[in-house]
Every structure is written in C-alpha cells, then in structure tokens.
Design a protein around this motif. Structure first.
Motif, PDB file in Angstrom:
ATOM      1  N   PRO A 223       0.712  24.187  25.251  1.00 42.22           N
ATOM      2  CA  PRO A 223       1.781  23.833  24.307  1.00 42.22           C
ATOM      3  C   PRO A 223       1.911  22.317  24.148  1.00 42.22           C
ATOM      4  O   PRO A 223       2.310  21.839  23.088  1.00 42.22           O
ATOM      5  N   LEU A 224       1.555  21.580  25.191  1.00 39.71           N
ATOM      6  CA  LEU A 224       1.690  20.120  25.104  1.00 39.71           C
ATOM      7  C   LEU A 224       0.633  19.524  24.179  1.00 39.71           C
ATOM      8  O   LEU A 224       0.895  18.538  23.484  1.00 39.71           O
ATOM      9  N   HIS A 227       1.847  19.722  20.611  1.00 42.06           N
ATOM     10  CA  HIS A 227       2.841  18.693  20.331  1.00 42.06           C
ATOM     11  C   HIS A 227       2.188  17.317  20.210  1.00 42.06           C
ATOM     12  O   HIS A 227       2.525  16.526  19.328  1.00 42.06           O
ATOM     13  N   ARG A 228       1.260  17.053  21.107  1.00 42.97           N
ATOM     14  CA  ARG A 228       0.527  15.780  21.046  1.00 42.97           C
ATOM     15  C   ARG A 228      -0.132  15.599  19.682  1.00 42.97           C
ATOM     16  O   ARG A 228       0.001  14.552  19.048  1.00 42.97           O
ATOM     17  N   VAL A 232       2.739  13.248  18.510  1.00 43.45           N
ATOM     18  CA  VAL A 232       2.511  11.992  19.232  1.00 43.45           C
ATOM     19  C   VAL A 232       1.376  11.179  18.614  1.00 43.45           C
ATOM     20  O   VAL A 232       1.524   9.976  18.374  1.00 43.45           O
ATOM     21  N   ARG A 236       1.020   7.195  17.403  1.00 42.89           N
ATOM     22  CA  ARG A 236       0.192   6.303  18.211  1.00 42.89           C
ATOM     23  C   ARG A 236      -0.943   5.678  17.411  1.00 42.89           C
ATOM     24  O   ARG A 236      -1.317   4.525  17.645  1.00 42.89           O
ATOM     25  N   GLN A 254      -1.963  -1.082  26.879  1.00 45.47           N
ATOM     26  CA  GLN A 254      -0.951  -0.108  27.300  1.00 45.47           C
ATOM     27  C   GLN A 254      -1.177   1.236  26.608  1.00 45.47           C
ATOM     28  O   GLN A 254      -1.180   2.295  27.237  1.00 45.47           O
ATOM     29  N   MET A 257      -4.279   3.145  27.842  1.00 47.08           N
ATOM     30  CA  MET A 257      -4.060   3.835  29.120  1.00 47.08           C
ATOM     31  C   MET A 257      -3.163   5.055  28.921  1.00 47.08           C
ATOM     32  O   MET A 257      -3.438   6.139  29.448  1.00 47.08           O
ATOM     33  N   GLN A 258      -2.110   4.879  28.153  1.00 46.35           N
ATOM     34  CA  GLN A 258      -1.193   5.996  27.928  1.00 46.35           C
ATOM     35  C   GLN A 258      -1.889   7.160  27.245  1.00 46.35           C
ATOM     36  O   GLN A 258      -1.646   8.325  27.572  1.00 46.35           O
ATOM     37  N   ASN A 261      -4.200   8.947  29.661  1.00 43.91           N
ATOM     38  CA  ASN A 261      -3.409   9.788  30.571  1.00 43.91           C
ATOM     39  C   ASN A 261      -2.898  11.042  29.862  1.00 43.91           C
ATOM     40  O   ASN A 261      -2.896  12.132  30.435  1.00 43.91           O
ATOM     41  N   GLN A 262      -2.486  10.881  28.621  1.00 45.76           N
ATOM     42  CA  GLN A 262      -1.947  12.039  27.908  1.00 45.76           C
ATOM     43  C   GLN A 262      -3.028  13.072  27.618  1.00 45.76           C
ATOM     44  O   GLN A 262      -2.784  14.283  27.691  1.00 45.76           O
ATOM     45  N   HIS A 264      -5.592  13.659  29.522  1.00 44.29           N
ATOM     46  CA  HIS A 264      -5.818  14.388  30.779  1.00 44.29           C
ATOM     47  C   HIS A 264      -4.623  15.263  31.141  1.00 44.29           C
ATOM     48  O   HIS A 264      -4.790  16.309  31.770  1.00 44.29           O
ATOM     49  N   ALA A 265      -3.437  14.853  30.711  1.00 43.78           N
ATOM     50  CA  ALA A 265      -2.256  15.703  30.915  1.00 43.78           C
ATOM     51  C   ALA A 265      -2.410  17.015  30.148  1.00 43.78           C
ATOM     52  O   ALA A 265      -2.085  18.083  30.666  1.00 43.78           O
ATOM     53  N   ASP A 269      -2.461  20.857  31.414  1.00 43.47           N
ATOM     54  CA  ASP A 269      -1.560  21.857  30.820  1.00 43.47           C
ATOM     55  C   ASP A 269      -2.335  23.046  30.240  1.00 43.47           C
ATOM     56  O   ASP A 269      -1.747  24.029  29.803  1.00 43.47           O
TER      57      ASP A 269
END
Lengths: 398, 398
Positions: A223-224, A227-228, A232, A236, A254, A257-258, A261-262, A264-265, A269
């Motif tokens: 689900p993330l 949304h990304r 998001v 971005r 910044q 990196m964010q 990370n997202q 890989h998040a 998920d």
C-alpha cells in the motif's frame, strides 16, 4: 559502400545511469510503463560502459547475440521487442523517405556482440546500459533517428534513461500505448561540473529477488508503494529538477537519500518483504550521516538500487576526504593498490576529530573497491574498434 | 487496619504486550496521544511480567523508586505524570464519595519497588509492563477504580494496552485532552486457547535509536508514516479485529507480518533512516516465509518491535516443529539446556524434505534462547510476597 553492403557494421557505447528518484513498479508489464516518473544521473562512460557492435549481412542465417563473448539466446521477449520496434521504425522511415537507405538491410539477419567494462549483474544497472546500447546500435544500423528512448524502454525500463547524458527524467506518461513514456534531458552533463560519484562495490551476497519479479510483487502488495507513486513522487520530482537546475547539493543530496530510503521502504512493505539493504548498507548509510553531521551540512548523499552496492554523490572538493573515510572504515583486504579506481583521487589525511566522530569500528574487506566517476554523455558511436570480425563473429571469446 | 495505616502496601504484577497493528508516532507528545490506533496481544505473566510493590506511609519523607533493586530518580516527567494523575483521580473520587477511604494517605509519600522477570530494555516492552504495573499498584493503593489505561498511557503509550488481558485495542481517540485515547479489550485471553507465542531473544546489538526519539523523527520526516496512520491502519485494524474474533490464523498471521514490515518500512522512510531490523532479523523473516511456503499456508507469523528480538505467533500444534526448525537454523552456542524456556515444548523430528526446504546455512549462537508463552490476563494483585520490607525499603538489592 560495396563492403558495407556485404556487412553493415555499427559500434556504439552507452552509459549506466543511477536513479535519484527511483523507478519501482510497472503499470503495464508488456510495454514496460512505470507507475511513476523517475530521474537519474547518467554516469561517465570512461568508467562504466557497455559497447555493442551490430552487423547486418545477407550472409547471416539468423539473428545472433553474444554477451561478453558468450552466445546467448536471442529469443528473450524483451530483446525481440527491441529488434521488432527498431525494424518497424526503419520500415516506417523508408516508407516516408525518398532516399534509398539500404533497402535490403531490413531483410538481413543481425549479429550483435556486446561487452561491459564492469561486472554484469553486479547491481550496476548493466541491463540499462545494455539495452540503450543495443537500441542505439540497431537504430544506426537501420538508419532510424529520433525518439528512441521509447524503444530502449521496451528492453529494460531504466534503459530509456541511458539514452541521454547528464540529468535525465523518464516521464511516466499517460497514454496506454506508452508513446509518451519517454526520457527527457533535464540538464546536460556539463551543467554541474563539480558533481562526482563514488560507486562502493561491496563484496558477496547475490541479488536475492530480481527487480522485475520484485517490483511486480511490490505493485501487487505494498500500500505504501501506491501512495509513493501517486502522491510522493510527483512532488519530489519537481523538487529534484529544481535542485539540479540550481546546482543545490544540499537539496539534491537530501532528496536523493530520502528517495533511496523510501524505495527500500516500499520493498520492505512488499509481502513477502524484499531486502536489498543489508548490515553493510546500514554501515555505509550511518557513515554518510555521521560524515554530514560532522560537517554540519550534506556533503555526501548515498543511493542504493536493487543490489548491495552503494552509489555516493558529492562535490569534487569532498572526494579525497570521503575516500579516506571509506578506506579507514572498510580497510582493503589486500594491499589496497586497486582500492580506488576511475578518476584520480588525491591523498588526504583526516583530522583527528573527524576520525573520532565519523569512523567507527572498521569492517575490513567489506568494500571491494571504490569507483570514482562523474556525470557523462549519452550513447556514443565509434568507427573502430568493433567487437565483430569480418566474418561477423565476435573477435574475442569469453 | 492499624498496621495498614502505618504502612499501606499493594503488590501487583502486569504483563508485556506485543502489538500486531503497530503504534509508531504521537500527535501529542505530552499527553502521549498516538497518530493511529493499535492492537496487541497481552502475553502471559507466567513467562514475562513486572512486579511492583507500592507503599505509602506517614514516615516516608519523599517519593522513592527502585527498579530491579536499584534506586532510580523519581523526577522523570512520565513517572511524575502517572503519580500526579492517580493522586488527582483519588482526590476526585474522595470528593464524590461518602466512604472514608484513608483520607490521610494522599498526603503520604510513596515508596515503589519494581522488578522484571526478564532483562530490562531487551526490546521486550519492559516500559509497557512497568507503567501498567505502577499505575495499577498506585491506583489500588489510593483506592482508585475505573478507567486507568488513560493514566498508564501517560507513562508509556503502549502501557495502556498492558492494562488488559487477551487481545487489546488502543483507540487513537479524537479528543485533544486524550480522554478517549484508551485501551479496550477485543477478546479475552481465553478466546483463542490454541494461540502460542515464541519470543526469539537474539544476541548482541543494543537498540540504536530509542522509540520516543525515533517515532518523533518519523512523524516529522516520513511521508509514508502519515499515509499509514491516516489510511492504512484504520482498514487494517478493522480487519485484524475480525481475524481475531474468527480465530482465523491465516488472516491474523498474514496481517501481523505485513504490519510489522510496514512499521519497519516507515522507520526506513524516516530521515535519517532508522533500522531496527538487522541481517539476523532478515534471516528469521526468510525462515518464517520458507516454513509457511513449505506448508502451503501461514503456520507462523513474525513481528518485530523497536529492537532485534523476534516474536512469532503460531498455533499450539506448530510449536514443536517450529522450535526444532529454529534450533537447527540457529544452533545454541552452549549445550542448549536453556535454549527453550517457558511453556513446555515436546520433541519433534523434522522430515527430510522440510529440512531441505526450510533450513538454510545455520547461524550458530545467533538466537540466545526461545521463550514459549501464550496470551494471558491483565494486571493481577498479590497479597504476598511484596518487594518492600516493613521498613519500606526493598527486600532485595541488586
């Protein structure tokens, strides 16, 4: 031109690219249409490149392909899609042209030889460079010009971004046929001359889940990720374009990196979860944050793709110091002669307080080597040398 | 009652709980109001509990607290909040009551001694059990009854869920004052008698980022956490309640794993990223998925909190086999006598095909021990023994 008629040959090189706004997930598996736009930096071919020679001849009896000297099956659907598309464009062009552009060549079979100057499938986006190179070579061979990122995309999604140099955006597009899902240059490689890239090639651990299968599972279960992609990334992307245009390393770093990370998040998920980051990746990430914290600003920015290698952006004046930090943190297993490769790196000695604040418990041998490179141009054509001999077979074998 | 007047003493035990829909992030740091509801299983106190004795006496000159025999500062704001709230409720109750309920006791200072029967801060939610126990003991001491989860919440958010047994939901609530942010029992511990819990206590690695600081950073920086709290959790919570009511292990297990993964995904989406899962956690996760894949259904379900220990749910008839799988995958470093603790586990021999499919490259010593437990009741009061002597000082010292 008589020899060219007998054996038309084109040799091309193409670059690797590294996404700073990540692509993960397709809305159309066949056409390779992504669920979100992405943005990448094309790396310089002096350090990382694929070279491909494509030849067409009336004497060839079948399409054949050699990868790093070894013959591989040309039947792969994505390879076939690229071949088919370039030939279709060539027919279309011939149909609308008055020139006589080697009319027979379209009926000839092709031989293709392709080589990487870096380890294949080491998580260095070899398929992106590979398909960009293949499509560029075939297009030149058949005299096709114009928008080719759409064709490269059919080989490997991220390959479309390797069709251009510098900073490249892959537009998600809206059309179901994918005609607007193409690469566009945000800025050329000359735009940000101070930008440097270190690839930390790490040891061991093969990729556990391939990206094609992985992203499909993510689309189906996370689900993330949804949304990304929907909310998001559009924000971005606009922000990242601005940071690049303004050469704002703080913002660029910044967000890079964010977004890593997202990505890989969303893998975590996914169900069952996918892990591309391991304890060594965590070490490298923590190291980068300690380094930045010590300097009080974003000096280095990591990004990780679907593999364990780390790619780290920085400005030229940070390279020597950060390379030394990496060398102290991951002391080379051997004598370290080949530990730093690519662009030259000057020696640096680290202040005691930096050492104390940044370098924690060294992990010997964890990083195999560092490749120092920078943004570079898109595909290039070479007159010579080429990878196929006059007989249409690879000059070198594996 | 004359002795009780001199030294009023209450001893209470309280359980640990493990969330299956995770709590991560506060909308009010002072009142400890969460950004989403959560749901947990209260674990049985035969295996994991906190014991607290609270005493009030006119002879005490100050509030004092001993944790595992060592005196600690009572000035901690959260501890003070709990003390203040229980005393406030006691005053309120006295004001509205006609009974004479030890009118003087409210002016007395308290001595509190608290002990865990498991290692503190080992990622076993000791603060949840601790504050639930403290609040239960103080409330009894002051004769306060009724809704106390709200008070426990002021000590540690998840402590409110340890105020009840079985399956417990912590309602996010809507009110700014937090009066509706309370724990409610979804089902008692007797509801699902076959449910079992294994805690895999792993070696090494201290928690790097405390959960209070971690969740604050997540709220401030993770776009995915915001989406999770607003959109994903409300759907999942309703689904989880249904799975529990129906004792549907397939649904319960899948959602438990998914929600654990999503919590850790939001940690990774935090900037700088927070990692609570390490390579060993990845091993355990992969092991669980292989075990389930081998059986063709969800037999075991992992969940990880802000620490490296794994908590694994299963039904009673799976315990023996899975314990043997864990023993084979993470062979005990010592002779293994104490490798399995808690509820008894019968011996099991593993079929060859299960071994081959599930147990990959053993990692000796990675799991310190396995604790076998099950859902249990909420806080319990004991007449005896208590942790404070007649002198109001701890009977044992560390």
């Amino acid at each position: 031109m008589s020899e060219e008629r007998a054996l038309a040959v084109v040799t091309c090189t193409a670059p690797v690219n590294i996404a700073v706004i990540k692509y993960w997930g397709k809305r159309d598996n066949d056409l390779i249409l992504p669920i979100n736009s992405s943005l990448s930096v094309t790396l310089h071919q002096d350090q990382l490149k694929t070279t491909t020679t494509a030849a067409a001849s009336r004497d060839f009896t079948e399409d054949r392909l050699w990868l790093n000297g070894e013959e591989v099956d040309v039947g792969h659907p994505r390879l076939q899609a690229c071949l088919r598309e370039v030939r279709r464009l060539a027919r279309k062009r011939r149909g609308s042209s008055t020139e006589d552009t080697a009319p027979l060549i379209l009926s000839y079979k092709v031989h293709i030889a392709t080589e990487n100057n870096f380890p294949t499938a080491a998580g260095l986006a070899s398929s992106a460079a590979g398909y960009a190179c293949l499509v560029s070579a075939l297009a030149r061979l058949y005299g096709v010009e114009g928008e080719l990122s759409e064709v490269a995309r059919r080989g490997s999604g991220s390959a479309c971004r390797s069709m251009l140099g510098g900073f490249v955006q892959w537009q998600r597009g809206e059309r179901p046929d994918g005609r607007d899902s193409i690469a566009q240059q945000v800025a050329p490689e000359t735009h940000w001359p101070e930008l440097r890239v270190l690839v930390l090639v790490v040891s061991g651990e093969k990729k556990q889940v391939g990206s094609t299968a992985g992203m499909q599972t993510s689309v189906d279960t996370s689900p993330l990720l949804k949304h990304r992609a929907e909310v998001v990334v559009p924000e971005r992307l606009a922000l990242m374009v601005r940071h690049i245009r303004e050469r704002d390393f703080e913002g660029f770093g910044q967000l890079t990196m964010q977004d890593s990370n997202q990505f890989h998040a969303t893998c975590l998920d996914t169900f069952p979860p996918i892990f591309y980051l391991n304890d060594l990746s965590r070490h490298i990430i923590a190291l980068a944050h300690r380094f930045n914290a010590h300097h009080g600003c974003t000096k280095v920015a990591y990004t990780f793709d679907a593999g364990p290698n780390a790619v780290i952006f920085m400005l030229a004046d940070t390279v020597a110091e950060f390379v030394e930090v990496v060398r102290r943190s991951f002391p080379p297993a051997t004598n370290g002669d080949q530990f730093v490769r690519g662009l030259p790196v000057s020696a640096a000695s680290l202040p005691e307080e930096l050492l104390a604040a940044v370098v924690a418990e060294p992990v010997p041998g964890a990083v195999q080597y560092i490749l120092h490179t920078k943004p570079g141009p898109g595909p290039q054509f070479l007159d010579d040398p080429n990878l196929l001999g006059a007989d249409g077979l690879p000059r070198r074998t594996a």
